[in-house]
Design a protein around this motif. Sequence first.
Motif, PDB file in Angstrom:
ATOM      1  N   SER A 174       0.818  -1.224   0.000  1.00  0.00           N
ATOM      2  CA  SER A 174       0.000   0.000   0.000  1.00  0.00           C
ATOM      3  C   SER A 174       0.844   1.264   0.000  1.00  0.00           C
ATOM      4  CB  SER A 174      -0.939   0.005   1.217  1.00  0.00           C
ATOM      5  OG  SER A 174      -0.203  -0.052   2.419  1.00  0.00           O
ATOM      6  N   GLN A 175       2.083   1.177   0.481  1.00  0.00           N
ATOM      7  CA  GLN A 175       2.961   2.347   0.521  1.00  0.00           C
ATOM      8  C   GLN A 175       3.847   2.457  -0.723  1.00  0.00           C
ATOM      9  OE1 GLN A 175       2.582   4.540   3.100  1.00  0.00           O
ATOM     10  NE2 GLN A 175       0.934   3.132   3.678  1.00  0.00           N
ATOM     11  N   ASN A 176       3.750   1.470  -1.606  1.00  0.00           N
ATOM     12  CA  ASN A 176       4.658   1.449  -2.764  1.00  0.00           C
ATOM     13  C   ASN A 176       3.932   0.843  -3.962  1.00  0.00           C
ATOM     14  OD1 ASN A 176       6.994   1.671  -4.263  1.00  0.00           O
ATOM     15  ND2 ASN A 176       8.282   0.633  -2.767  1.00  0.00           N
ATOM     16  N   LYS A 190       8.430   1.437 -10.983  1.00  0.00           N
ATOM     17  CA  LYS A 190       8.634   1.307  -9.539  1.00  0.00           C
ATOM     18  C   LYS A 190       7.454   0.542  -8.938  1.00  0.00           C
ATOM     19  CE  LYS A 190       7.799   4.683  -6.712  1.00  0.00           C
ATOM     20  NZ  LYS A 190       7.766   5.973  -5.974  1.00  0.00           N
ATOM     21  N   GLY A 191       7.629   0.094  -7.699  1.00  0.00           N
ATOM     22  CA  GLY A 191       6.542  -0.563  -6.990  1.00  0.00           C
ATOM     23  C   GLY A 191       6.998  -1.824  -6.280  1.00  0.00           C
ATOM     24  N   LEU A 192       6.189  -2.279  -5.342  1.00  0.00           N
ATOM     25  CA  LEU A 192       6.501  -3.455  -4.530  1.00  0.00           C
ATOM     26  C   LEU A 192       5.295  -4.381  -4.513  1.00  0.00           C
ATOM     27  CD1 LEU A 192       8.742  -4.626  -2.643  1.00  0.00           C
ATOM     28  CD2 LEU A 192       7.543  -3.530  -0.739  1.00  0.00           C
ATOM     29  N   LEU A 193       5.539  -5.673  -4.778  1.00  0.00           N
ATOM     30  CA  LEU A 193       4.493  -6.684  -4.806  1.00  0.00           C
ATOM     31  C   LEU A 193       4.866  -7.779  -3.823  1.00  0.00           C
ATOM     32  CD1 LEU A 193       1.904  -7.695  -6.262  1.00  0.00           C
ATOM     33  CD2 LEU A 193       3.387  -8.757  -7.966  1.00  0.00           C
ATOM     34  N   ASN A 194       3.964  -8.072  -2.881  1.00  0.00           N
ATOM     35  CA  ASN A 194       4.192  -9.107  -1.883  1.00  0.00           C
ATOM     36  C   ASN A 194       3.512 -10.409  -2.301  1.00  0.00           C
ATOM     37  OD1 ASN A 194       5.607  -7.379  -0.073  1.00  0.00           O
ATOM     38  ND2 ASN A 194       3.658  -6.559   0.648  1.00  0.00           N
ATOM     39  N   LEU A 195       4.252 -11.507  -2.287  1.00  0.00           N
ATOM     40  CA  LEU A 195       3.716 -12.820  -2.611  1.00  0.00           C
ATOM     41  C   LEU A 195       3.881 -13.720  -1.393  1.00  0.00           C
ATOM     42  CD1 LEU A 195       5.492 -11.692  -5.282  1.00  0.00           C
ATOM     43  CD2 LEU A 195       4.486 -13.727  -6.286  1.00  0.00           C
ATOM     44  N   ARG A 196       2.800 -14.377  -0.993  1.00  0.00           N
ATOM     45  CA  ARG A 196       2.863 -15.283   0.151  1.00  0.00           C
ATOM     46  C   ARG A 196       2.520 -16.693  -0.324  1.00  0.00           C
ATOM     47  NH1 ARG A 196       3.732 -14.123   5.229  1.00  0.00           N
ATOM     48  NH2 ARG A 196       3.327 -11.916   4.891  1.00  0.00           N
ATOM     49  N   ILE A 197       3.427 -17.620  -0.051  1.00  0.00           N
ATOM     50  CA  ILE A 197       3.229 -19.005  -0.458  1.00  0.00           C
ATOM     51  C   ILE A 197       2.245 -19.658   0.490  1.00  0.00           C
ATOM     52  CG2 ILE A 197       4.363 -21.216  -0.861  1.00  0.00           C
ATOM     53  CD1 ILE A 197       6.940 -19.582  -1.439  1.00  0.00           C
TER      54      ILE A 197
END
Length: 236
Positions: A174-176, A190-197
């Motif tokens: 949410s901040q990126n 730019k940007g950040l993506l979170n992946l959870r297995i």
Amino acid sequence: MENTQLYAEVLGEFLSVWRRIDEGIRNPTVAAGGQVVIDQATVVKNGNILSIDYGNIQKLCADGKTRRGKIEAAIKGDYGFTGSSIIISFIGFRVDDIPVDGSITISAVSSDPQFNVHSTNFSYRDYLLNLNSIMTWHNGFNTYTFIDDTLTLTLQGTASRQSRNFTLKYETDSQNTIKLALGCNYRVVKGLLNLRIDKDSSLVKFDFIEADGCNDLIKVEFVNERYNTFIKFSGF
């Protein structure tokens, strides 16, 4: 690592489909009722149906991938205006001779413009991608050139491998939020993506590095394993 690399390729192809629809709809010749060739595909709009047709023989595209078959978009209303929508489907469509299937719906929720993008079982390269996204234009939507266009993108959903018991849950930070520049050939800048297995809740972070400009290099951080590596995003 294999699963995250493959996920990046599938996400890249999903967004490539959107890119090709956006290019077709906003092309002035197509908008005036004409026909053009864009990156090896014949693009034409008949009534409310936009067709992006590569034909029955594989065509080598600018991204180095081959494509054949057809992408069709059923358009309701005026693209980019509140209440308009697009339903995308695939007819014998293949990328590098691998089938692409599923459905994508794009609906405008405000005339900023801002779109909701939703997919159900978009399939490519052994992954089923289910996605909810908000896409917001900040500059350049109302011009025919792409050099001044910038937009941001949120992503949330799941990606499941069909041949293995493996699921990724993913969402943008949410901040990126992910930022795209169409002048960089529709690339993420730019940007950040979170992946959870899903099976063990381990976290992987995709960082689209701002300092590399248009190069689409991703820093991949395996948080639980304290391990970093870099991959090249296949782009749009």
